[in-house]
Design a protein around this motif. Structure first.
Motif, PDB file in Angstrom:
ATOM      1  N   GLN A   1      -6.047  -8.480  -7.857  1.00  0.00           N
ATOM      2  CA  GLN A   1      -4.708  -7.890  -7.729  1.00  0.00           C
ATOM      3  C   GLN A   1      -3.718  -8.935  -7.252  1.00  0.00           C
ATOM      4  O   GLN A   1      -4.039  -9.739  -6.384  1.00  0.00           O
ATOM      5  CB  GLN A   1      -4.735  -6.761  -6.706  1.00  0.00           C
TER       6      GLN A   1
ATOM      7  N   ASN B   1       1.884  -3.177 -13.492  1.00  0.00           N
ATOM      8  CA  ASN B   1       2.725  -2.104 -12.964  1.00  0.00           C
ATOM      9  C   ASN B   1       4.159  -2.580 -13.068  1.00  0.00           C
ATOM     10  O   ASN B   1       4.637  -3.318 -12.205  1.00  0.00           O
ATOM     11  CB  ASN B   1       2.369  -1.820 -11.504  1.00  0.00           C
TER      12      ASN B   1
ATOM     13  N   MET C   1       6.422   0.524  -9.911  1.00  0.00           N
ATOM     14  CA  MET C   1       5.343   0.886  -8.989  1.00  0.00           C
ATOM     15  C   MET C   1       5.189   2.404  -8.956  1.00  0.00           C
ATOM     16  O   MET C   1       6.198   3.137  -8.984  1.00  0.00           O
ATOM     17  CB  MET C   1       5.658   0.380  -7.582  1.00  0.00           C
TER      18      MET C   1
ATOM     19  N   TYR D   1      -1.986   4.197  -8.366  1.00  0.00           N
ATOM     20  CA  TYR D   1      -2.187   2.748  -8.441  1.00  0.00           C
ATOM     21  C   TYR D   1      -3.673   2.453  -8.713  1.00  0.00           C
ATOM     22  O   TYR D   1      -4.017   1.645  -9.569  1.00  0.00           O
ATOM     23  CB  TYR D   1      -1.719   2.091  -7.138  1.00  0.00           C
TER      24      TYR D   1
ATOM     25  N   ARG E   1      -4.498   3.387 -12.266  1.00  0.00           N
ATOM     26  CA  ARG E   1      -3.917   2.465 -13.250  1.00  0.00           C
ATOM     27  C   ARG E   1      -4.711   1.162 -13.329  1.00  0.00           C
ATOM     28  O   ARG E   1      -5.098   0.733 -14.410  1.00  0.00           O
ATOM     29  CB  ARG E   1      -2.485   2.118 -12.841  1.00  0.00           C
TER      30      ARG E   1
ATOM     31  N   SER F   1       1.554  -6.516 -10.318  1.00  0.00           N
ATOM     32  CA  SER F   1       2.617  -5.550 -10.005  1.00  0.00           C
ATOM     33  C   SER F   1       3.939  -6.282  -9.848  1.00  0.00           C
ATOM     34  O   SER F   1       4.003  -7.309  -9.167  1.00  0.00           O
ATOM     35  CB  SER F   1       2.294  -4.806  -8.704  1.00  0.00           C
TER      36      SER F   1
ATOM     37  N   ILE G   1       0.831   2.183  -0.947  1.00  0.00           N
ATOM     38  CA  ILE G   1      -0.367   1.769  -1.705  1.00  0.00           C
ATOM     39  C   ILE G   1      -1.261   0.901  -0.816  1.00  0.00           C
ATOM     40  O   ILE G   1      -2.477   1.097  -0.748  1.00  0.00           O
ATOM     41  CB  ILE G   1       0.055   1.011  -2.993  1.00  0.00           C
TER      42      ILE G   1
END
Ligand code: AMP
Length: 478
Positions: free
Chosen positions: A219, A316, A319, A326, A329, A344, A357
């Motif tokens: 991420q 994303n 957001m 989240y 996704r 993101s 998140i």
């Protein structure tokens, strides 16, 4: 551990072998024996953990052991979206056909009559979205009184989408004496309540810690001004050469607009959301799966439950307001043991969503800076050039103008070549479509004087919308 000791028959083991599955995933190892043993299931599993096969395999196995009337379904699998229904049905069909069983899928947004005809031919396992299922049952084309197994896939999403009333209606139509399995990626109080109402002494299966993202997903986030999001995205896609990308937007309109803008930059992209016809949605997904479409821009409803193999990137673009979304996704990538990246793009006004998140994940998402696109750079170091737009020309630098001139010259040359090969014998001239007065001549009007307002707009009509993007201070690439 291998599949051999879970209690599945020879045909299904052969099917698993043909699929190249060597070992059951954790949820399969726990759920398959429990379902074969006749237990209700309450399973919390992340997306991409193999949960579809965790219920599909034992269902097919049990139903194949005793033949039914063949007229009415004996198992019902409910999914929140049409795409997920199709996907789940595909998985089940692969196993069912080996054991001469019939599986059918019904969902809204398409003609009901072909579905009625299929139901008439007889059916063992039905995969359905709630609305169309109730429609068919209400018109008496479907009887649910023989249901022995009821499965809720992505139950949390079903509740999010407001299907709780439909769920109650469906529970009234199926026999009280049945086995029920509830699969949910996240575990909210609402899900606990639903489980308490319809499961009998269920086996709890929990293969993920509470609301966490898959470890196989890297991420990262970019803090970016909202107005720079699109150009940053294009920069990332093109410079980093992203092959297949699923992008989430907040609204359907936003998805359409972004897909159009990407397509205008020569990046093959399509939007997927509930305003599109079902045939268009199915076509788009097929194109994305087989690689014809590089970028799929979708909203949560249509795109969240998708299982697309080899999906290296999820973005994303907006957001999500619901933190659990989240997790769903980014679970589209990094599936079945393959790693993926979730990116993101976070603007100032979305910081509160990001905080929620990170609180849910109990971890900070690493911030990565991309030069020229950071939130604090008030003027982004890129320009968009619209040829013939005076203000855009003024802002563009020399390199960019040269690039555009070279491209236009190359296009003219290729037009001339084409005209010669098609034998029209006519040279199209420097830019036939933008010759002053061309349209007006066709319409029987007098061509405008060169240099007049009408003549200028005619000259501009062709290049408008053709944009070339380049970073300032960089050599244009050809
Ligand atoms: P699901 O969580 O059901 O959406 O499955 C995610 C992906 O994992 C699908 O593409 C499955 O084909 C794949 N899959 C499921 N079970 C296994 C397994 N035991 N070994 C390898 N891949 C699997």
């Amino acid at each position: 551990m291998s599949f051999d000791h879970l209690g599945l028959g020879v045909e299904l083991l052969k099917a698993l072998n043909a699929k190249g599955y060597t070992a059951p995933s954790p949820i399969q190892a726990l759920a398959i024996p429990a379902i074969l043993d006749g237990q209700d299931i309450l399973a919390r599993a992340q997306t991409g953990t193999g949960k579809t096969d965790a219920f599909a395999l034992p269902l097919v196995e049990i139903l194949s052991r005793k033949t039914g009337s063949g007229r009415h379904p004996r198992a019902l699998v409910l999914t929140p979206t049409r795409e997920l229904a199709l996907q789940v049905a595909e998985s089940i069909k692969g196993y069912a056909r080996r054991l001469a069983m019939r599986c059918t899928v019904v969902y809204g947004g398409v003609r009901i009559h072909p579905q009625i005809a299929r139901l008439r031919r007889g059916i063992d396992i039905l995969v359905a979205t709630p609305g169309r299922l109730l429609d068919l049952a209400g018109r008496r084309h479907l009887y649910l009184s023989r249901i022995e197994f009821l499965v809720f896939d992505e139950a949390d999403r079903m509740l999010d989408l407001g299907f709780s009333e439909e769920i109650c209606e469906i529970l009234d139509l199926v026999p009280a004496e049945r086995r029920t399995m509830l699969f949910s990626a996240t575990y909210t109080q609402q899900i606990r309540n639903l489980a308490g109402r319809m499961l009998k002494d269920p086996k709890h299966i929990d293969v993920t810690p509470r609301n966490t993202a898959a470890e196989s997903v890297v991420q990262k986030l970019h803090l970016v001004d909202r107005s720079n999001k699109r150009t940053l995205l294009i920069h990332l896609i093109t410079r980093e050469n992203w092959s297949r990308v699923l992008i989430f937007t907040r609204t359907k309109h936003g998805a359409n607009k972004l897909a159009e803008k990407l397509a205008a930059q020569g990046i093959s992209a399509a939007a997927l959301h509930s305003n599109k016809s079902q045939s268009c949605r199915t076509r788009t997904l097929k194109g994305f799966r087989n690689g014809e479409i590089r970028i799929l821009v979708g909203t949560d409803v249509a795109a969240r439950g998708l299982d697309i193999s080899d999906l290296p990137y999820v973005v994303n673009y907006d957001m999500p307001g619901i933190p659990e979304d989240y997790v769903h996704r980014i679970g589209r990538t990094g599936r079945a043991g393959v790693s993926g990246t979730a990116v993101s793009l976070v603007s100032q006004d979305e910081r509160n969503h990001l905080q929620a998140i990170e609180k849910l994940l109990k971890q900070k998402i690493p911030v990565v800076k991309v030069d020229g696109y950071t939130e604090d750079s008030d003027v982004p170091d890129f320009v968009l050039l619209r040829p013939d737009s005076a203000s855009s020309e003024k802002r563009a630098d020399k390199d960019l103008k040269e690039l555009v001139a070279r491209r236009n010259a190359s296009k003219r040359r290729s037009r001339i070549r084409k005209a010669k090969t098609t034998g029209s014998g006519k040279s199209p001239g420097p830019n036939p479509k933008s010759r002053p007065g061309r349209r007006n001549e066709k319409a029987g009007k007098k061509p405008p004087r060169s240099g007049s307002r009408a003549s200028q707009s005619s000259n501009q009509s062709k290049p408008r919308g053709r944009r070339f993007q380049i970073r300032r201070g960089q050599k244009p690439e050809q």
